[in-house]
Design a protein around this motif. Structure first.
Motif: not given
Lengths: 470, 313, 280
Positions: A87-88, A322-326, A329-331
């Motif tokens: 998350r961070v 944030v879940p969508e961002i993860i 950005l992180l796949s």
């Protein structure tokens, strides 16, 4: 019925709590009371106090510390720690993105206005390179638990999260006052937090700094509610605790005034809000900041931890993305779950929220500390009506979440030991050499029966958090 | 170290020392005012206490007549006196809190503990029945603070600045007593051994807690010039001007050595010390005791300023 | 139009000050309607002036001075050639999407009063019509203070609106607050204006607003003079409000009282024939 971390629904003791249960059965209530009083005295004498906002008396209070520890098994912790790290990492990448290429916005993952019109977004930061691309060096992620299997993120704190001194103070109490219980467990140590923090801060020193970067902790001063923590951390790290007036900027370099003349500062762990950092760039009337600090920062001559504008990643609106961002950005799939969140600025969600206020928790997007929120099930009809009017007048200022049955832990209260609701704030450090998390974190407990509000400013207390092998 | 930290340490010490001094001034005034006029003199001891405490003007803005009640209230707890004993201890604690990281745990707990105890004194009883106990407590606090610092602090600049605060303040206090009472010490002022003077000499010695020391140093009955000698020139006496300057010079020298640089404060302090070391009380009397003391008060303040400019700003 | 600008800023202090740090936004940039022929900033005390660009695309200088001193003069001397584009700005640096300029700031918070006023006065026409209605409405409603001793804008848009009077900054803030409350991106411009006949207005440093009009781009609106920006305007810096674009950001510390005298001379050397095109 809330999930109890000590007892199963069948009344059996969970493995992590076997030692605590045995000890509780053996120890006399008077003895508990005596230890509680001793703990309070230790805090009081040490001046481990906090001031309450809006309290004009400026009275110093202590946060009640509950001596019964909260216990997590090392399995539970390692799952949680992985999720926190992910998350961070994502929050940092998100900030680097919105202040840089804006791919998240271009791909429509996050609506643009949530950034451009977000007061915590700092246009001044756009295009500015921060060392190692790290914005959030110290994060406090608030975690709640509602069953045996899942941890939920309740809130991200990416600005200047506090509480770590209470985490360390609580451990000190356990070691000194609860040695009988402590000695029977293999508790993962947390005492190295200040060292890890210092390492983290030094690792992000600007390129121009020499091999031995100078770190300072910038505090708003002793009237700040977290002043004790500031002085505690500065002391444990062995760095200067500075106020704005101790620093000055000359030719885009920050110096502190010392008895031996000016001394260059490379990294500032600042516990002052963005608004107050530099009256030449942010709030004109700030007397707490350092004139010209931003120019030194923009020139790359000093590192601020956390970076400026990190609040754009932690408000309660962005939280819901944030879940969508993860994923974007992180796949990766998010390891930690988000609490389902209704965004009042979306008409469909607003309608639902207004119809279900009595069941929901409604929070201000930019609020903190448990202020400006409505706990539907515990609110009176009038309170709900007043709050509904506020939400209708400015829907974009609110989000709503279901009222979660936060897990409970055994807690020493007037009537003896009884279950009380808890949350957990682990502290996540991000530096040039990776992410580090000391095992556990600050457990906050709502001392009033049935209360779900754990904030220290609202009658919450703290507990030591043990991560044990079992 | 941070200039602000040094500043806080310095003032922390000064305020604790000042509280201690004010307690002694009040003690002395209480004692003198309870004596018949033939012994205590007809002057107003309470007014004289205010002058010794350096706050007559501030007092006069609040009250008309210095009496036992008004002066005690003013010096002990008045909100309108920026350096009442209560304010001194509050400011000391404020400074301590600002520089907690520079204090040892023992020192912090001593000062914070004293501050917590201070909350326990109710203003009303404090000005009447509890006053003697309170004044004793204040003196004890200064002993505790002094002792905890002495016993636990690292011998580095933090310690030296806190010591400087003590001695600058103490030198000022002793000089103030001399300034207010000097006329009792002039040799041919009144018949030697008169009850009035004797009481005043004792009072002076008490105010600097040297009533017993006097006899150990001189093995003589009280002689005014010897009282002056003790307070000004005797290095054995910890509150004498000479002793204060011995310590001021020593601490300033340690700072200069550690920082590798001397400045105006070192030079000034040494000049004053030389004046004290190479002097005899006869010479001081000849040139004028009052002038000597006035000059000293001015020069001591100049050293304080120089320290401020050189290190604390 | 060719415009000469001499801008002198003198800061005088009642007692010597040990040091000083200020941020200057005093340097215009060249874009389609504006060509900077020469530009120079001088400080009468030895100082380091480092030029940087802020995130809004303004050229900033951080001025650091070691004292003690009691007086300091910053002298700006330059020449700019302008063209009348009917207020439309083209070819300027635009690092931000226009929607950023919908942000509220403390100085431009509309409050219920201003928002209602904006709704009411702007009417229903085209975007440009509404902005013009706003321009005229504000100009009629709020008196312009031309007092020579002009303090930096300190009142908020809402406060000035209630007072019904203000300096050019205040009118610009009111315009910005109204436009944003209508969902139109708007921003603050700091610069100079060549005032021809009006002798009462000696001070030519000026502030006005720009609003974003789809299809046209950013358009300058000067509510104090009730016109769109012309070739008499020299655009220097852009911000969300006065604070973001201010020619000088300084800290007013209580220790020494500061007086600031501003003297600006703007002269039209010759009316430009706009013969040169400056593409950037």
């Amino acid at each position: 019925m809330a999930f109890d971390e000590m007892y199963t629904a069948e009344g059996e003791i969970r493995p992590a709590y076997v030692g605590v249960a045995k000890w509780m059965a053996a120890v006399a209530p008077e003895q508990l009371e005596r230890r509680r009083a001793e703990a309070e005295l230790l805090y009081r004498r040490g001046g481990i106090t906090f001031a309450v906002y809006g309290d004009t008396q400026g009275e110093e209070r202590i946060i009640p510390h509950d001596i019964v520890p909260r216990v997590l098994s090392s399995d539970e912790w390692s799952r949680l720690a992985k999720g926190l790290e992910q998350r961070v990492r994502a929050l940092n990448m998100f900030l680097a993105d919105i202040y840089g290429p804006r791919n998240v916005l271009k791909a429509g993952i996050v609506p643009e206005d949530l950034i451009w019109r977000n007061p915590a977004f700092r246009p001044e930061m756009v295009g500015l390179r921060v060392p190692h691309g790290i914005f959030v060096h110290i994060a406090g992620i608030d975690i709640v638990r509602i069953d045996a299997n899942e941890f939920y993120v309740l809130e991200d704190n990416a600005r200047t999260p506090s509480g770590v001194s209470y985490m360390l103070g609580g451990r000190e109490i356990s070691i000194r006052l609860m040695s009988d219980l402590f000695a029977t467990h293999r508790v993962a140590p947390i005492e190295n937090y200040p060292d890890q923090l210092l390492d983290t801060l030094r690792s992000v020193a600007p390129r121009g700094a020499n091999g031995d970067p100078v770190v300072a902790l910038l505090t708003p001063g002793q009237f700040n509610s977290a002043y004790y923590e500031h002085s505690f951390l500065a002391d444990k790290m062995g760095v200067e605790l500075v106020e704005g007036r101790d620093l000055f900027v000359r030719d885009e370099v920050v110096y502190m005034r010392t008895t031996e003349g000016p001394r260059r500062v490379d990294v500032i762990y600042r516990r002052i809000d963005d608004d107050f950092l530099d009256p030449l760039t942010f709030r004109q009337d700030s007397a707490l900041g350092v004139p010209g600090l931003f120019s030194a920062y923009a020139a790359g001559n000093v590192t601020l931890a956390n970076a400026i504008g990190t609040g754009a990643a932690d408000d309660k609106d962005i939280y819901s993305y944030v879940p969508e961002i993860i994923r974007f950005l992180l796949s990766e799939e998010p390891i930690l779950k988000n609490v389902p969140t209704w965004r009042c600025r979306e008409p469909k969600d607003l309608g639902y929220v207004l119809d279900h206020l009595a069941e929901l928790v409604v929070k201000e997007v930019h609020g903190s500390g448990g202020y400006g929120m409505l706990v539907g099930p515990q609110a009176s009809r009038e309170e709900i009506a007043t709050f509904a009017a506020r939400v209708k007048a400015r829907p974009e200022g609110y989000i709503a979440q279901p009222t979660l049955a936060l897990s409970t832990c055994p807690t020493f209260v007037e009537s003896g030991v009884a279950p009380r609701h808890v949350d957990l704030r682990p502290f996540v450090l991000s530096g040039a050499n990776g992410i580090r998390i000391v095992p556990g974190g600050l457990t906050r407990v709502a001392l009033r029966q049935g209360s779900l509000v754990v904030n220290s400013s609202q009658g919450g207390g703290t507990k030591d958090t043990w991560v044990i092998e079992c | 170290m941070l200039s602000r930290t040094a500043d806080s340490l310095y003032w922390l010490s000064r305020y604790v020392e000042r509280a201690d001094y004010l307690a002694r001034v009040l003690d002395t005034a209480t004692r003198l005012s309870s004596l018949p006029a033939a012994y205590a003199g007809t002057g107003n001891e309470w007014e004289s206490a205010l002058i010794t405490a350096g706050c007559l003007e501030a007092f006069e803005e609040v009250y008309d007549v210095p009496t036992a009640e008004t002066v005690t209230e003013f010096l002990v707890s008045s909100n309108r006196n920026p350096s009442s004993i209560r304010r001194c201890l509050e400011i000391a604690r404020f400074n301590a809190r600002a520089v907690r990281t520079a204090l040892t745990a023992e020192m912090w707990e001593t000062i914070n503990g004293a501050w917590l105890e201070l909350q326990g004194f109710k203003t009303k009883s404090l000005l009447s029945t509890d006053l003697p106990r309170f004044l004793d407590w204040v003196k004890e606090v200064s002993l505790r603070v002094d002792g905890s610092g002495h016993r636990t602090m690292l011998r580095n600049d933090a310690y030296w600045f806190s010591r400087l605060g003590i001695y600058i303040e103490r030198a000022e206090s002793t000089a103030r007593i001399l300034d207010v009472k000097y006329h009792f010490l002039l040799p041919d002022q009144s018949p030697v051994g008169g009850g009035l003077d004797y009481t005043q000499w004792t009072a002076i010695l008490r105010a600097v807690s040297a009533a017993t020391s006097y006899h150990w140093v001189y093995r003589e009955s009280l002689k005014p010039w010897l009282v002056a000698d003790l307070l000004i020139l005797k290095e054995q006496m910890p509150r004498s001007l000479a002793a204060c300057y011995g310590n001021i010079v020593a601490n300033l020298d340690r700072l200069a050595e550690a920082y590798g640089r001397k400045g105006p404060s070192q030079r000034l302090a040494r000049t004053i010390q030389t004046r004290l070391v190479n002097n005899r009380i006869e010479n001081i009397f000849q040139a004028g005791l009052h002038e000597f003391v006035s000059d000293f008060i001015r020069d001591n303040a100049a050293v304080g300023d120089a320290i401020g400019k050189q290190y604390l700003a | 139009m060719r415009i000469n600008i001499q801008h002198q800023i003198t800061c005088a202090f009642d007692s010597p000050i040990p040091s000083l740090i200020q941020i200057l936004r005093l340097t215009p940039r060249t874009y389609d309607g504006q060509f900077v022929r020469r530009w120079q900033i001088d400080v009468d005390i030895d100082a380091v002036l480092k030029a940087r660009e802020d995130s809004f695309g303004n050229i900033t200088h951080v001025l650091t001075l070691a004292g003690p001193f009691t007086e300091l003069t910053i002298a700006v001397d330059g020449e700019v050639e302008t063209q009348d584009t009917h207020g439309v700005v083209a070819g300027a640096q635009e690092p931000f999407p226009t929607r950023l300029y919908l942000r509220e700031t403390p100085l431009t918070h509309p409050g219920a009063g201003l928002a209602a006023f904006a709704q009411d006065i702007a009417g229903e026409g085209s975007l440009l019509d509404r902005l013009h209605a706003l321009l005229i409405g504000i100009h009629e409603r709020v008196d312009v203070d031309t007092a020579a001793t002009k303090a930096p804008a300190m009142s908020t848009a809402a406060e000035a609106f209630v007072l019904r009077r203000g300096v050019c900054q205040d009118l610009a803030h009111i315009f910005i607050a109204c436009a944003r409350s209508l969902g139109i991106p708007a921003r603050y411009i700091s610069g100079y204006m060549f005032g021809d006949a009006d002798e009462s207005r000696r001070d030519a440093s000026h502030g006005w607003a720009e609003a974003f009009v789809d299809g046209l781009g950013w358009v300058g609106f000067d509510a104090a003079n009730c016109i769109c920006a012309t070739d008499a305007y020299v655009r220097v810096s852009v911000g969300l409000d006065y604070f973001g674009a201010a020619p000088i950001r300084a800290v007013h510390n209580g220790a020494a009282a500061e007086r600031r005298t501003i003297a600006v001379a703007v002269g039209a050397a010759s009316v430009g024939q706009a013969q040169e095109q400056h593409q950037t």
